[in-house]
Enzyme design. Sequence first.
Site, PDB file in Angstrom:
ATOM      1  N   THR A  35       2.723   0.005  -6.823  1.00 19.98           N
ATOM      2  CA  THR A  35       2.911  -1.402  -7.188  1.00 19.98           C
ATOM      3  C   THR A  35       3.209  -1.437  -8.684  1.00 19.98           C
ATOM      4  OG1 THR A  35       0.612  -1.750  -7.847  1.00 19.98           O
ATOM      5  CG2 THR A  35       1.130  -2.076  -5.499  1.00 19.98           C
ATOM      6  N   ASP A  58       1.668   2.415   1.700  1.00 22.96           N
ATOM      7  CA  ASP A  58       0.728   1.287   1.620  1.00 22.96           C
ATOM      8  C   ASP A  58      -0.534   1.624   2.422  1.00 22.96           C
ATOM      9  OD1 ASP A  58      -0.493  -1.258   1.858  1.00 22.96           O
ATOM     10  OD2 ASP A  58       1.476  -2.238   1.759  1.00 22.96           O
ATOM     11  N   ALA A  79      -7.461   2.475  -4.325  1.00 17.68           N
ATOM     12  CA  ALA A  79      -6.317   1.536  -4.280  1.00 17.68           C
ATOM     13  C   ALA A  79      -6.783   0.097  -4.158  1.00 17.68           C
ATOM     14  CB  ALA A  79      -5.406   1.886  -3.107  1.00 17.68           C
ATOM     15  N   THR A 122     -16.964  -2.435  -7.850  1.00 16.17           N
ATOM     16  CA  THR A 122     -17.125  -2.991  -9.188  1.00 16.17           C
ATOM     17  C   THR A 122     -18.447  -3.743  -9.341  1.00 16.17           C
ATOM     18  OG1 THR A 122     -16.197  -4.661 -10.672  1.00 16.17           O
ATOM     19  CG2 THR A 122     -15.768  -4.986  -8.350  1.00 16.17           C
ATOM     20  N   ASP A 123     -18.899  -3.860 -10.586  1.00 14.25           N
ATOM     21  CA  ASP A 123     -20.099  -4.666 -10.860  1.00 14.25           C
ATOM     22  C   ASP A 123     -19.816  -6.159 -10.721  1.00 14.25           C
ATOM     23  OD1 ASP A 123     -18.529  -5.000 -13.160  1.00 14.25           O
ATOM     24  OD2 ASP A 123     -20.056  -4.309 -14.566  1.00 14.25           O
ATOM     25  N   GLU A 124     -18.502  -6.539 -10.664  1.00 14.40           N
ATOM     26  CA  GLU A 124     -18.173  -7.973 -10.608  1.00 14.40           C
ATOM     27  C   GLU A 124     -18.648  -8.617  -9.310  1.00 14.40           C
ATOM     28  OE1 GLU A 124     -14.449  -9.309 -12.003  1.00 14.40           O
ATOM     29  OE2 GLU A 124     -14.363  -7.831 -13.610  1.00 14.40           O
ATOM     30  N   TYR A 148     -10.572 -11.898  -7.115  1.00 16.50           N
ATOM     31  CA  TYR A 148     -10.668 -10.431  -7.181  1.00 16.50           C
ATOM     32  C   TYR A 148     -12.056  -9.963  -6.740  1.00 16.50           C
ATOM     33  CZ  TYR A 148     -11.766  -5.889  -9.216  1.00 16.50           C
ATOM     34  OH  TYR A 148     -12.226  -4.602  -9.396  1.00 16.50           O
ATOM     35  N   SER A 151     -12.807 -10.452  -3.143  1.00 17.86           N
ATOM     36  CA  SER A 151     -12.133  -9.490  -2.248  1.00 17.86           C
ATOM     37  C   SER A 151     -12.823  -8.130  -2.307  1.00 17.86           C
ATOM     38  CB  SER A 151     -10.644  -9.370  -2.597  1.00 17.86           C
ATOM     39  OG  SER A 151     -10.456  -8.707  -3.843  1.00 17.86           O
ATOM     40  N   LYS A 152     -13.320  -7.736  -3.493  1.00 20.79           N
ATOM     41  CA  LYS A 152     -14.032  -6.446  -3.595  1.00 20.79           C
ATOM     42  C   LYS A 152     -15.377  -6.540  -2.860  1.00 20.79           C
ATOM     43  CE  LYS A 152     -13.020  -3.139  -5.494  1.00 20.79           C
ATOM     44  NZ  LYS A 152     -12.204  -1.952  -5.121  1.00 20.79           N
ATOM     45  N   GLY A 273     -13.771 -19.673 -14.464  1.00 26.89           N
ATOM     46  CA  GLY A 273     -14.865 -18.949 -13.788  1.00 26.89           C
ATOM     47  C   GLY A 273     -15.274 -17.674 -14.502  1.00 26.89           C
TER      48      GLY A 273
HETATM   49  P1  NAD Z   1      -5.136  -0.092 -11.217  1.00 24.88           P
HETATM   50  O1  NAD Z   1      -4.652  -1.487 -10.997  1.00 24.88           O
HETATM   51  O2  NAD Z   1      -4.859   0.566 -12.521  1.00 24.88           O
HETATM   52  O3  NAD Z   1      -4.539   0.877 -10.088  1.00 24.88           O
HETATM   53  C1  NAD Z   1      -4.481   0.496  -8.743  1.00 24.88           C
HETATM   54  C2  NAD Z   1      -3.590   1.509  -8.008  1.00 24.88           C
HETATM   55  O4  NAD Z   1      -3.594   1.151  -6.605  1.00 24.88           O
HETATM   56  C3  NAD Z   1      -2.139   1.488  -8.466  1.00 24.88           C
HETATM   57  O5  NAD Z   1      -1.654   2.807  -8.624  1.00 24.88           O
HETATM   58  C4  NAD Z   1      -1.401   0.782  -7.329  1.00 24.88           C
HETATM   59  O6  NAD Z   1      -0.046   1.214  -7.174  1.00 24.88           O
HETATM   60  C5  NAD Z   1      -2.256   1.194  -6.133  1.00 24.88           C
HETATM   61  N1  NAD Z   1      -2.139   0.228  -5.014  1.00 24.88           N
HETATM   62  C6  NAD Z   1      -2.256  -1.126  -5.095  1.00 24.88           C
HETATM   63  N2  NAD Z   1      -2.067  -1.667  -3.880  1.00 24.88           N
HETATM   64  C7  NAD Z   1      -1.855  -0.627  -3.018  1.00 24.88           C
HETATM   65  C8  NAD Z   1      -1.602  -0.552  -1.619  1.00 24.88           C
HETATM   66  N3  NAD Z   1      -1.532  -1.653  -0.864  1.00 24.88           N
HETATM   67  N4  NAD Z   1      -1.451   0.669  -1.055  1.00 24.88           N
HETATM   68  C9  NAD Z   1      -1.506   1.803  -1.824  1.00 24.88           C
HETATM   69  N5  NAD Z   1      -1.711   1.782  -3.159  1.00 24.88           N
HETATM   70  C10 NAD Z   1      -1.891   0.571  -3.737  1.00 24.88           C
HETATM   71  O7  NAD Z   1      -6.689  -0.128 -10.907  1.00 24.88           O
HETATM   72  P2  NAD Z   1      -7.900   0.661 -11.614  1.00 24.88           P
HETATM   73  O8  NAD Z   1      -8.325  -0.088 -12.803  1.00 24.88           O
HETATM   74  O9  NAD Z   1      -7.540   2.099 -11.699  1.00 24.88           O
HETATM   75  O10 NAD Z   1      -9.041   0.458 -10.495  1.00 24.88           O
HETATM   76  C11 NAD Z   1      -9.170   1.387  -9.418  1.00 24.88           C
HETATM   77  C12 NAD Z   1     -10.314   0.950  -8.528  1.00 24.88           C
HETATM   78  O11 NAD Z   1     -11.533   0.888  -9.279  1.00 24.88           O
HETATM   79  C13 NAD Z   1     -10.145  -0.450  -7.915  1.00 24.88           C
HETATM   80  O12 NAD Z   1     -10.628  -0.426  -6.602  1.00 24.88           O
HETATM   81  C14 NAD Z   1     -11.009  -1.351  -8.797  1.00 24.88           C
HETATM   82  O13 NAD Z   1     -11.482  -2.462  -8.065  1.00 24.88           O
HETATM   83  C15 NAD Z   1     -12.131  -0.393  -9.149  1.00 24.88           C
HETATM   84  N6  NAD Z   1     -12.805  -0.676 -10.438  1.00 24.88           N
HETATM   85  C16 NAD Z   1     -12.079  -0.715 -11.603  1.00 24.88           C
HETATM   86  C17 NAD Z   1     -12.749  -0.900 -12.819  1.00 24.88           C
HETATM   87  C18 NAD Z   1     -12.010  -0.922 -14.132  1.00 24.88           C
HETATM   88  O14 NAD Z   1     -12.644  -1.148 -15.168  1.00 24.88           O
HETATM   89  N7  NAD Z   1     -10.710  -0.689 -14.181  1.00 24.88           N
HETATM   90  C19 NAD Z   1     -14.131  -1.072 -12.830  1.00 24.88           C
HETATM   91  C20 NAD Z   1     -14.824  -1.086 -11.613  1.00 24.88           C
HETATM   92  C21 NAD Z   1     -14.147  -0.839 -10.429  1.00 24.88           C
HETATM   93  O1  DAU Z   2     -16.377  -5.006 -14.581  1.00 23.51           O
HETATM   94  C1  DAU Z   2     -15.466  -4.199 -13.888  1.00 23.51           C
HETATM   95  C2  DAU Z   2     -14.091  -4.827 -13.892  1.00 23.51           C
HETATM   96  O2  DAU Z   2     -13.562  -4.632 -15.196  1.00 23.51           O
HETATM   97  C3  DAU Z   2     -13.154  -4.244 -12.844  1.00 23.51           C
HETATM   98  O3  DAU Z   2     -13.659  -4.490 -11.562  1.00 23.51           O
HETATM   99  C4  DAU Z   2     -11.747  -4.830 -12.976  1.00 23.51           C
HETATM  100  O4  DAU Z   2     -10.866  -4.182 -12.078  1.00 23.51           O
HETATM  101  C5  DAU Z   2     -11.256  -4.588 -14.396  1.00 23.51           C
HETATM  102  O5  DAU Z   2     -10.007  -5.195 -14.581  1.00 23.51           O
HETATM  103  C6  DAU Z   2     -12.253  -5.150 -15.408  1.00 23.51           C
HETATM  104  O6  DAU Z   2     -12.299  -6.603 -15.314  1.00 23.51           O
HETATM  105  P1  DAU Z   2     -12.418  -7.532 -16.606  1.00 23.51           P
HETATM  106  O7  DAU Z   2     -11.938  -8.871 -16.226  1.00 23.51           O
HETATM  107  O8  DAU Z   2     -13.764  -7.427 -17.211  1.00 23.51           O
HETATM  108  O9  DAU Z   2     -11.372  -6.777 -17.589  1.00 23.51           O
HETATM  109  P2  DAU Z   2     -10.271  -7.368 -18.591  1.00 23.51           P
HETATM  110  O10 DAU Z   2      -9.792  -6.208 -19.405  1.00 23.51           O
HETATM  111  O11 DAU Z   2      -9.268  -8.220 -17.902  1.00 23.51           O
HETATM  112  O12 DAU Z   2     -11.143  -8.318 -19.528  1.00 23.51           O
HETATM  113  C7  DAU Z   2     -12.238  -7.817 -20.296  1.00 23.51           C
HETATM  114  C8  DAU Z   2     -12.847  -8.984 -21.061  1.00 23.51           C
HETATM  115  O13 DAU Z   2     -11.908  -9.411 -22.052  1.00 23.51           O
HETATM  116  C9  DAU Z   2     -13.111 -10.222 -20.203  1.00 23.51           C
HETATM  117  O14 DAU Z   2     -14.282 -10.871 -20.701  1.00 23.51           O
HETATM  118  C10 DAU Z   2     -11.893 -11.111 -20.436  1.00 23.51           C
HETATM  119  C11 DAU Z   2     -11.517 -10.783 -21.866  1.00 23.51           C
HETATM  120  N1  DAU Z   2     -10.068 -10.867 -22.189  1.00 23.51           N
HETATM  121  C12 DAU Z   2      -9.198 -10.186 -21.418  1.00 23.51           C
HETATM  122  C13 DAU Z   2      -7.849 -10.201 -21.696  1.00 23.51           C
HETATM  123  C14 DAU Z   2      -6.862  -9.450 -20.817  1.00 23.51           C
HETATM  124  C15 DAU Z   2      -9.642 -11.579 -23.319  1.00 23.51           C
HETATM  125  O15 DAU Z   2     -10.462 -12.198 -24.027  1.00 23.51           O
HETATM  126  N2  DAU Z   2      -8.305 -11.593 -23.596  1.00 23.51           N
HETATM  127  C16 DAU Z   2      -7.380 -10.946 -22.839  1.00 23.51           C
HETATM  128  O16 DAU Z   2      -6.160 -11.026 -23.134  1.00 23.51           O
END
Ligand code: NAD
Ligand code: DAU
Length: 335
Positions: A35, A58, A79, A122-124, A148, A151-152, A273
């Site tokens: 994606t 997918d 994913a 995720t902790d969310e 988001y 859905s998680k 939110g």
């Molecule tokens: P990301 O958005 O960077 O990567 C998601 C990957 O999934 C991409 O490579 C995308 O191409 C692939 N994907 C999306 N839809 C798909 C589908 N239908 N089929 C196959 N592949 C698909 O996400 P991330 O930040 O690496 O997060 C990975 C996992 O960890 C997620 O499940 C997210 O909920 C969880 N998570 C992320 C964080 C964080 O801080 N980034 C924290 C807690 C949990």
């Molecule tokens: O807590 C785990 C989560 O962390 C994961 O499950 C999600 O996949 C991951 O995207 C992340 O979510 P957040 O919403 O916490 O991350 P984000 O980087 O979008 O935002 C971090 C904090 O910064 C949040 O309080 C929103 C704020 N923010 C974010 C952006 C993109 C800003 O103030 N300005 C911005 O432009």
Amino acid sequence: MKILVTGGAGFIGANFIHWVLKNRDWEIINLDKLTYAGNLESLKSIEDDKRYEFAQGDICDTKLVNELMKKVDMVVHFAAESHVDRSILEPGVFVTTNVVGTQVLLQAALENNIKRFHHVSTDEVYGALDLNGGKFNEKTPYDPHSPYSASKASSDLLVRAYGDTYGLDFTITNCSNNYGPYQFPEKMIPLFVANAREDKALPIYGDGKYIRDWLYVDDHCEAIALVLEKGKAQETYCVGGDSEKSIIQMAETILENLGKPKSLMTHVKDRPGHDRRYAIDFSKIQNELGWKPRVTFEEGIEKTIKWNLDNAAWVQNILSGEYKKYYEKQYGGRL
Ligand code: NAD
Ligand code: DAU
């Protein structure tokens, strides 16, 4: 052992593949749809490794998922649609990928006698904490607020249901905000570094006093590997970084590191939110599996900023391509 990694071209998945090839003798099939968030550039250095194979597709594709499951022992499921802001603008795809896609994988895991299904969550799902009290743990009730996190949470419950109903061997990790190399620059840290580098405004949502518990991505990868190997079946483990910082503190750290003025911090409309604070009590994984974060915040943020600066072309490639059009359309009016 051979594992199916889903979403391995994304931020954490790519770091996990690099980590496993360095630290374990496992073979990997990476199933990713590519994606907007998937980027094979992140895996360029290992694409010819004999222990690694890529399959574009997918997770909702039952036929393909079943074919791949026949070839592996275990699954590590990353994913997902992962960005909260996007889920507010277009929630439908979050339900399709995160909920329906997870169910397709679970059914195939069951039918193909997969030894363990590890679900990365995720902790969310736990909702929001007050600024001055408490931490999430494995017993905290679910209270998701964004499409988001809802859905998680749904996907976590489906994983548990497959364990309770059909006896599937699963484990789940619920972790806090990851940071490190290869993070898509819609997320706060890489976006702020890219903007600061070009003397552009850093968009701070609302009052900026929102706290996240920052976990260096390699520490998260190690936690997942340990849970996959030694975690108890049907159990959840909370994984955190022991590094609570507000958005304002993060922006100040980034600006200071780049030698840029604080005046670049610009308060913009808040995220609807918006959860006030996340923090994780990781004593269960620490006591049972001996895991704790190794990388300090100071070390991790320095490495992450350096990676983003050294790889400005990787970041700019994304920011100037299709994503730019999307970002301007969706967020252009914000600043
Ligand atoms: P990301 O958005 O960077 O990567 C998601 C990957 O999934 C991409 O490579 C995308 O191409 C692939 N994907 C999306 N839809 C798909 C589908 N239908 N089929 C196959 N592949 C698909 O996400 P991330 O930040 O690496 O997060 C990975 C996992 O960890 C997620 O499940 C997210 O909920 C969880 N998570 C992320 C964080 C964080 O801080 N980034 C924290 C807690 C949990
Ligand atoms: O807590 C785990 C989560 O962390 C994961 O499950 C999600 O996949 C991951 O995207 C992340 O979510 P957040 O919403 O916490 O991350 P984000 O980087 O979008 O935002 C971090 C904090 O910064 C949040 O309080 C929103 C704020 N923010 C974010 C952006 C993109 C800003 O103030 N300005 C911005 O432009």
